[in-house]
Design an enzyme around this catalytic site. Structure first.
Site, PDB file in Angstrom:
ATOM      1  N   CYS A  47      43.072  47.635  46.374  1.00 40.10           N
ATOM      2  CA  CYS A  47      43.540  46.455  45.658  1.00 40.10           C
ATOM      3  C   CYS A  47      45.028  46.592  45.383  1.00 40.10           C
ATOM      4  CB  CYS A  47      42.774  46.322  44.344  1.00 40.10           C
ATOM      5  SG  CYS A  47      43.212  44.867  43.373  1.00 40.10           S
ATOM      6  N   LEU A  48      45.766  45.504  45.585  1.00 36.44           N
ATOM      7  CA  LEU A  48      47.199  45.526  45.306  1.00 36.44           C
ATOM      8  C   LEU A  48      47.478  45.766  43.823  1.00 36.44           C
ATOM      9  CD1 LEU A  48      48.393  42.589  47.596  1.00 36.44           C
ATOM     10  CD2 LEU A  48      48.528  45.058  48.036  1.00 36.44           C
TER      11      LEU A  48
ATOM     12  N   GLN B  46      46.474  37.910  39.846  1.00 33.50           N
ATOM     13  CA  GLN B  46      47.204  39.162  40.058  1.00 33.50           C
ATOM     14  C   GLN B  46      48.715  38.982  39.929  1.00 33.50           C
ATOM     15  OE1 GLN B  46      44.781  39.890  43.839  1.00 33.50           O
ATOM     16  NE2 GLN B  46      45.461  41.946  43.256  1.00 33.50           N
TER      17      GLN B  46
ATOM     18  N   HIS C 270      38.683  38.654  40.821  1.00 33.41           N
ATOM     19  CA  HIS C 270      39.939  38.586  40.060  1.00 33.41           C
ATOM     20  C   HIS C 270      40.014  37.312  39.233  1.00 33.41           C
ATOM     21  CE1 HIS C 270      42.185  42.100  41.327  1.00 33.41           C
ATOM     22  NE2 HIS C 270      41.907  41.848  42.599  1.00 33.41           N
TER      23      HIS C 270
ATOM     24  N   GLY D 282      44.592  40.184  50.812  1.00 32.87           N
ATOM     25  CA  GLY D 282      44.120  39.162  49.896  1.00 32.87           C
ATOM     26  C   GLY D 282      44.875  39.245  48.580  1.00 32.87           C
TER      27      GLY D 282
ATOM     28  N   HIS E   7      35.829  40.027  46.519  1.00 25.36           N
ATOM     29  CA  HIS E   7      36.779  40.858  45.771  1.00 25.36           C
ATOM     30  C   HIS E   7      37.812  39.969  45.073  1.00 25.36           C
ATOM     31  CE1 HIS E   7      39.560  44.434  45.351  1.00 25.36           C
ATOM     32  NE2 HIS E   7      40.420  43.429  45.254  1.00 25.36           N
ATOM     33  N   GLU E   8      38.392  39.023  45.807  1.00 28.11           N
ATOM     34  CA  GLU E   8      39.431  38.161  45.235  1.00 28.11           C
ATOM     35  C   GLU E   8      38.856  37.193  44.199  1.00 28.11           C
ATOM     36  OE1 GLU E   8      42.438  38.993  45.590  1.00 28.11           O
ATOM     37  OE2 GLU E   8      42.113  40.340  47.281  1.00 28.11           O
TER      38      GLU E   8
END
Length: 168
Positions: A92-93, A51, A138, A46, A134-135
């Site tokens: 997480c990235l 991000q 962001h 994701g 989660h996304e």
């Protein structure tokens, strides 16, 4: 397509609240394509536009094993159906190498626009429901480390700052 630079915690730009997309056009579709390329390359499941330092309400994800189920959420809204939660080990990235168990609502409804600007509704469960939440965090300037203790968050921040200094 272009691989975009992924911001890493504690970069303050990750705290920027994303703006709604006014019009789904070729610019937004190009962003979506670049985000998929970036996410798959990372590799991740994701990615929110925030991000990659584009503060628009755009999320891409693909939780399939073979990258065959790409999903796009533009201007997403989540409604929690009930208060039951499920724990998942989240990564997480933007916080590479760290994982924490986070409890999130397990029954949600998501309303969004797809890559063509068409509205849709989804009732995800399990990993997909967790990933969506989660996304979407962001897009609100929130990270999964905001759900852990201050001590853990500070430890993660210090370790990542050290890694960033070593790269520079």
């Amino acid at each position: 397509m272009t691989i975009l630079n992924i911001l890493e915690f504690p970069d303050p730009r990750l705290r920027t609240v994303a703006e709604p997309v006014d019009k789904v056009d070729d610019t937004i579709r190009q962003l979506i394509d670049d985000m998929f390329e970036t996410m798959y390359d990372a590799p991740g499941i994701g990615l929110a536009a925030s991000q990659v330092n584009v503060h628009k309400q755009v999320v891409v994800m693909d939780i399939s094993e073979d990258q065959t189920d790409p999903l796009v959420f533009i201007n997403p809204e989540v409604e929690v159906i009930d208060d039951s939660t499920l724990p998942y080990d989240e990564g997480c990235l933007s916080i590479p190498g760290f994982y924490e168990t986070i409890d999130r609502p397990s029954n949600i409804i998501v309303k969004a626009l797809d890559r063509n600007g068409e509205p849709f509704t989804l009732e995800p469960d399990g990993l997909l429901a967790t990933c969506i939440q989660h996304e979407l965090d962001h897009l609100k300037g929130k990270l999964f480390v905001d759900y852990v203790s201050r001590m853990k968050r500070d430890r993660i921040r210090k370790k990542l700052e050290k890694i960033h200094r070593q790269r520079a």
